[in-house]
Design a protein around this motif. Structure first.
Motif, short mmCIF file in Angstrom:
data_model
loop_
_atom_site.label_atom_id
_atom_site.label_comp_id
_atom_site.label_asym_id
_atom_site.label_seq_id
_atom_site.Cartn_x
_atom_site.Cartn_y
_atom_site.Cartn_z
N ASN A 121 -13.10 39.38 1.43
CA ASN A 121 -11.79 38.80 1.12
C ASN A 121 -11.81 37.28 1.15
N THR A 122 -12.51 36.72 2.11
CA THR A 122 -12.59 35.26 2.22
C THR A 122 -13.26 34.67 1.00
N ALA A 136 -0.48 41.73 -2.12
CA ALA A 136 -0.52 41.01 -0.85
C ALA A 136 -1.52 39.86 -0.91
N LYS A 137 -2.67 40.10 -1.54
CA LYS A 137 -3.63 39.00 -1.76
C LYS A 137 -2.99 37.89 -2.58
N VAL A 163 -2.25 34.41 6.52
CA VAL A 163 -2.51 35.85 6.68
C VAL A 163 -1.78 36.37 7.91
N THR A 211 -5.99 41.86 3.20
CA THR A 211 -5.90 40.40 3.28
C THR A 211 -6.62 39.83 4.50
N GLN A 212 -7.43 40.63 5.17
CA GLN A 212 -8.18 40.14 6.32
C GLN A 212 -9.09 38.98 5.91
N THR A 213 -9.18 37.99 6.79
CA THR A 213 -10.14 36.90 6.61
C THR A 213 -11.02 36.82 7.85
N VAL A 233 -0.66 35.73 -0.47
CA VAL A 233 -1.39 34.76 0.36
C VAL A 233 -1.88 33.60 -0.50
N TYR A 244 -10.83 34.76 -1.93
CA TYR A 244 -9.88 33.65 -1.84
C TYR A 244 -10.53 32.35 -2.31
N THR A 294 1.06 38.86 6.26
CA THR A 294 0.62 40.25 6.12
C THR A 294 -0.01 40.83 7.38
N ARG A 334 -2.10 46.21 -2.00
CA ARG A 334 -3.36 45.54 -1.68
C ARG A 334 -3.57 44.30 -2.56
#
Length: 298
Positions: free
Chosen positions: A72-73, A155-156, A231, A243-245, A159, A76, A235, A152
């Protein structure tokens, strides 16, 4: 070495002493302590930590949550960096000339920089909520409302919208300052030669602000690796980890699950990844610049 030369060296190095002390206390010692924690297992509530060696590093690389957070990071970073730089250059081109319109735009662009990320997150959360202004506008236009913070992909997007609005405006001012400092004769020469706005931007303006572009790309890349507040506020890492980083997961494991050694190992792995990405990015940008200069000299 005579006394005079020794005195000169002592005076010179005394000016570096405050920085050296600050660097050792707030950089070297914390990094050393993090490395110590990464080799142990336990939490701050315990009297001592148990030695586990490199086990935490192995666990970091094998944990699905961190694999997902790394993915995810990078998503982004790969989307935010080019989009924010393009928008920064685009809006800077619109206001590079000092007019009443440009002064109004500068104030508007500067407003997101005045508020904290927490306030910005609350504002964006309200705008993107199920009954928020954006979905009400969609309904007026005959479109289906979007549950931004529950999907999913959406939500991204939420952010990214927050990060672009809150942090992207900084680059507008960097590019605007660089464009306003360009030599007027270069721009006038391009216009005399018959270059239109697009040609002038691509072949004159962008090469002349190359250093500003390198600076902004480097800074933005590092910032994207540090995404946390947006984040956490929007979320909380969901839905289903979409959306975890990495920074968010380090926080979770260190202060929620009390696996301090695991979080320390993850932070060191992440630091190495950032340094590697920064080195490759800097090498590619500098190499491209040197290649272009060789072509110009030939």
């Amino acid at each position: 070495m005579n006394k005079k030369r020794l005195k000169e060296y002592a005076v010179s190095y005394s000016f570096l002493l405050p920085f050296a002390v600050f660097f050792i206390v707030f950089t070297v010692i914390p990094i050393g302590y993090v490395f110590y924690l990464s080799l142990h297992d336990g939490n701050f509530l315990q009297a001592q930590f148990d030695w586990v060696g490199l086990k935490n590093f192995k666990d970091v690389l094998q944990t699905p949550d961190f694999q997902n957070a790394f993915k995810n990071t990078f998503i982004y970073m790969l989307i935010e960096v080019p989009v924010s730089q393009f928008l920064g250059i685009f809006f800077a081109l619109l206001i590079k000339k000092k007019t009443r319109f440009s002064h109004v735009c500068e104030v508007i662009y500067f407003l997101p920089m005045l508020i904290s990320m927490v306030v910005a997150s609350v504002l964006i959360s309200y705008i993107l909520s199920n009954n928020g202004p954006l979905n009400l506008l969609f309904q007026v236009l005959g479109m289906k409302p979007i549950s931004w913070l529950n999907g999913r992909f959406s939500a991204k997007m939420a952010v990214m919208i927050l990060e672009l609005w809150k942090g992207g405006t900084f680059f507008i001012f960097v590019y605007m300052s660089a464009m306003r400092s360009l030599p007027a004769d270069c721009l006038e020469s391009s216009r005399i030669d018959g270059a239109n706005v697009v040609q002038e931007t691509i072949y004159v303006v962008l090469p002349l602000i190359r250093n500003a572009i390198i600076l902004c790309v480097t800074m933005n890349t590092i910032w994207q690796f540090q995404i946390f507040e947006s984040v956490y506020m929007l979320t909380n890492g969901g839905p289903l980890g979409a959306t975890q980083t990495v920074i968010y997961e380090i926080y979770q494991y260190s202060f929620k699950y009390y696996r301090v050694g695991f979080g320390a190992a993850a932070s060191l792995v992440f630091l190495l990844v950032i340094l590697l990405i920064y080195g490759l990015e800097n090498l590619l940008l500098r190499e491209k610049e040197q290649t272009k200069r060789r072509g110009e000299n030939v």
